[in-house]
Design an enzyme around this catalytic site. Structure first.
Site, PDB file in Angstrom:
ATOM      1  CB  SER A 117      28.923  36.512  40.830  1.00 44.97           C
ATOM      2  OG  SER A 117      30.057  37.308  40.492  1.00 44.97           O
ATOM      3  CE1 TYR A 141      30.712  32.772  37.385  1.00 41.39           C
ATOM      4  CE2 TYR A 141      30.910  35.213  37.324  1.00 41.39           C
ATOM      5  CZ  TYR A 141      30.691  33.982  38.056  1.00 41.39           C
ATOM      6  OH  TYR A 141      30.906  33.863  39.479  1.00 41.39           O
ATOM      7  CE  LYS A 145      27.765  31.477  39.501  1.00 41.53           C
ATOM      8  NZ  LYS A 145      27.472  30.400  40.431  1.00 41.53           N
TER       9      LYS A 145
HETATM   10  C1  UD1 Z   1      36.417  39.019  38.337  1.00 36.75           C
HETATM   11  C2  UD1 Z   1      35.372  38.696  37.453  1.00 36.75           C
HETATM   12  C3  UD1 Z   1      34.043  38.695  38.163  1.00 36.75           C
HETATM   13  C4  UD1 Z   1      34.152  37.719  39.202  1.00 36.75           C
HETATM   14  C5  UD1 Z   1      35.489  37.987  40.240  1.00 36.75           C
HETATM   15  C6  UD1 Z   1      35.800  37.078  41.159  1.00 36.75           C
HETATM   16  C7  UD1 Z   1      35.828  40.049  34.929  1.00 36.75           C
HETATM   17  C8  UD1 Z   1      35.571  40.837  34.111  1.00 36.75           C
HETATM   18  N1  UD1 Z   1      35.304  39.938  36.271  1.00 36.75           N
HETATM   19  O1  UD1 Z   1      36.145  40.149  38.785  1.00 36.75           O
HETATM   20  O2  UD1 Z   1      33.121  38.626  37.542  1.00 36.75           O
HETATM   21  O3  UD1 Z   1      33.346  37.572  40.194  1.00 36.75           O
HETATM   22  O4  UD1 Z   1      36.518  38.194  39.339  1.00 36.75           O
HETATM   23  O5  UD1 Z   1      36.406  35.974  40.687  1.00 36.75           O
HETATM   24  O6  UD1 Z   1      36.786  39.061  34.927  1.00 36.75           O
HETATM   25  N2  UD1 Z   1      43.911  43.644  37.370  1.00 36.75           N
HETATM   26  C9  UD1 Z   1      44.981  44.388  36.825  1.00 36.75           C
HETATM   27  N3  UD1 Z   1      46.167  43.660  36.637  1.00 36.75           N
HETATM   28  C10 UD1 Z   1      46.237  42.226  36.741  1.00 36.75           C
HETATM   29  C11 UD1 Z   1      44.986  41.676  37.141  1.00 36.75           C
HETATM   30  C12 UD1 Z   1      43.728  42.144  37.527  1.00 36.75           C
HETATM   31  O7  UD1 Z   1      45.126  45.604  36.856  1.00 36.75           O
HETATM   32  O8  UD1 Z   1      47.228  41.690  36.656  1.00 36.75           O
HETATM   33  C13 UD1 Z   1      42.656  44.557  37.483  1.00 36.75           C
HETATM   34  C14 UD1 Z   1      41.563  44.275  36.835  1.00 36.75           C
HETATM   35  O9  UD1 Z   1      41.398  44.837  35.649  1.00 36.75           O
HETATM   36  C15 UD1 Z   1      40.447  44.649  37.814  1.00 36.75           C
HETATM   37  C16 UD1 Z   1      40.973  44.321  39.336  1.00 36.75           C
HETATM   38  O10 UD1 Z   1      42.240  44.346  39.010  1.00 36.75           O
HETATM   39  O11 UD1 Z   1      40.271  45.903  37.738  1.00 36.75           O
HETATM   40  C17 UD1 Z   1      40.508  43.207  39.747  1.00 36.75           C
HETATM   41  O12 UD1 Z   1      40.481  42.213  38.738  1.00 36.75           O
HETATM   42  P1  UD1 Z   1      40.252  40.543  38.835  1.00 36.75           P
HETATM   43  O13 UD1 Z   1      40.838  39.941  40.165  1.00 36.75           O
HETATM   44  O14 UD1 Z   1      40.415  39.815  37.732  1.00 36.75           O
HETATM   45  O15 UD1 Z   1      38.507  40.620  39.501  1.00 36.75           O
HETATM   46  P2  UD1 Z   1      37.254  41.347  38.786  1.00 36.75           P
HETATM   47  O16 UD1 Z   1      37.722  41.725  37.213  1.00 36.75           O
HETATM   48  O17 UD1 Z   1      37.090  42.581  39.731  1.00 36.75           O
END
Ligand code: UD1
Length: 326
Positions: A117, A141, A145
């Site tokens: 990841s 997590y 990995k």
């Molecule tokens: C997350 C995991 C990462 C994993 C990836 C794929 C964390 C810190 N990281 O990445 O380890 O490999 O998922 O499963 O959890 N966001 C919003 N509003 C929302 C939801 C998300 O603003 O309602 C933002 C988050 O703050 C982030 C971005 O969208 O900046 C992407 O979020 P998300 O899809 O959860 O993925 P990651 O956090 O990048």
């Protein structure tokens, strides 16, 4: 070749099984069905229900199906949960991998693909993350990995097992509605859920040092990701002694705000977002350099963010028919 796909009943695993079948490879699914769904396994593909902590069951599956390669996706993947339950994560993701590698090397299976990841990089301070960018995971997590990559590489070097660790960036989309991710733990499904409930989607912080202040990620269509597995599996097969570590992304950053705008365009919902405080541990920007896999294996992603959202939405509407807008 027969490939054992651990976690093959999961969201990504089911796409890998399908891509392998389309490429003419035989597969067997090994899955404990804790989050995987048996109905995701296509007809004609054997499903062995078992844990990667069960060495005897693994050894039997490898022998009975004359397995010649393993793609290992079975793992726990919730970052927040890993903070609260690190022992569970180390047991499933590291000990499960160790037991699997023991069975694989005892059976002299020659090829092993490990699902890693972008979480191994933690909070990278670079525009594009290259495979040699230092790995400083921020969560148990991500640690499991990274430890998994070490275990895989060390085993390869000691035994001649050909290995590849694939560092997935933000995976989204589906090949078909019934294969869509059913979890609501990532941006796209979380926005779908809010919109369907007539609530405002949330932006977790808009004061990041990025062009629009929201976090930037590299989203990759699960169909592209699955095809990358086929490419890598074939490369491992074709000659022994591989020791690959590869980013699987598109090399294109998309902000949370841009994603939400794309979601409005696809779904027809337009409820404006609410900005909430930052979510702890979120890096401002994580975007892959996708050069290494392109140069070494000639693979690159074909699908854009629009394809990811459109196919994810079709999956969402299948399980939430009330969300459909005419
Ligand atoms: C997350 C995991 C990462 C994993 C990836 C794929 C964390 C810190 N990281 O990445 O380890 O490999 O998922 O499963 O959890 N966001 C919003 N509003 C929302 C939801 C998300 O603003 O309602 C933002 C988050 O703050 C982030 C971005 O969208 O900046 C992407 O979020 P998300 O899809 O959860 O993925 P990651 O956090 O990048």
């Amino acid at each position: 070749m027969t490939w054992l796909i651990t976690g093959g009943a999961g969201y990504i695993g089911a796409h890998v099984v399908r891509a392998m079948a389309e490429a003419g490879e035989r597969t067997v699914v090994y899955d404990d069905l804790s989050t995987g769904l048996a109905e995701r396994v296509p007809d004609g593909v054997p499903l062995v229900a078992g844990s990667t902590l069960d060495g005897d069951r693994l050894a039997r599956a490898l022998a009975e199906h004359s397995v010649t390669g393993v793609v290992h996706l079975a793992a726990k993947k919730q970052v927040g949960e890993s903070v609260d339950h690190p022992l569970e994560y180390y047991r499933e993701n590291v000990e499960g991998l160790r037991v699997l590698l023991e069975a694989v090397t005892a059976a002299e299976v020659p090829s092993f693909v490990f699902s890693s990841s972008a979480a191994v990089y933690g909070m990278p301070d670079v525009d594009l993350v290259r495979e040699e960018t230092p790995c400083v995971p921020l969560s148990p997590y991500g640690e499991t990995k990274l430890a998994g990559e070490w275990l895989v590489r060390a085993t390869g070097r000691a035994t001649g097992l050909s290995t590849a660790s694939l560092r997935y960036f933000n995976v989204a989309g589906a090949a078909a509605p019934e294969l869509a991710d059913v979890g609501v733990s990532n941006l796209i499904p979380m926005v779908f859920e809010k919109l369907t409930e007539n609530l405002a989607p949330r932006i977790f912080g808009d004061d990041y040092p990025t062009p629009d202040g929201t976090c930037v990620r590299d989203y990759i269509h699960v169909v592209d990701l699955a095809e990358a597995h086929v490419t890598v599996a074939r490369a491992l097969q074709s000659s022994a002694g591989h020791d690959l570590t590869l980013n699987i992304g598109r090399g294109e950053g998309v902000s949370v705000r841009e994603m939400i705008d794309h979601i409005y365009a696809v779904t027809g919902y337009h409820r404006p977002p609410t900005v909430t405080p930052r979510r702890p541990g979120d890096p401002a920007r994580v975007v892959a350099s996708a050069d290494r896999i392109a140069v070494e294996l000639g693979w690159e992603a074909k699908h854009d963010v629009e394809d990811m959202i459109t196919s994810a939405w079709a999956g969402w509407v299948r399980t939430h028919p009330e969300a459909a807008r005419t």
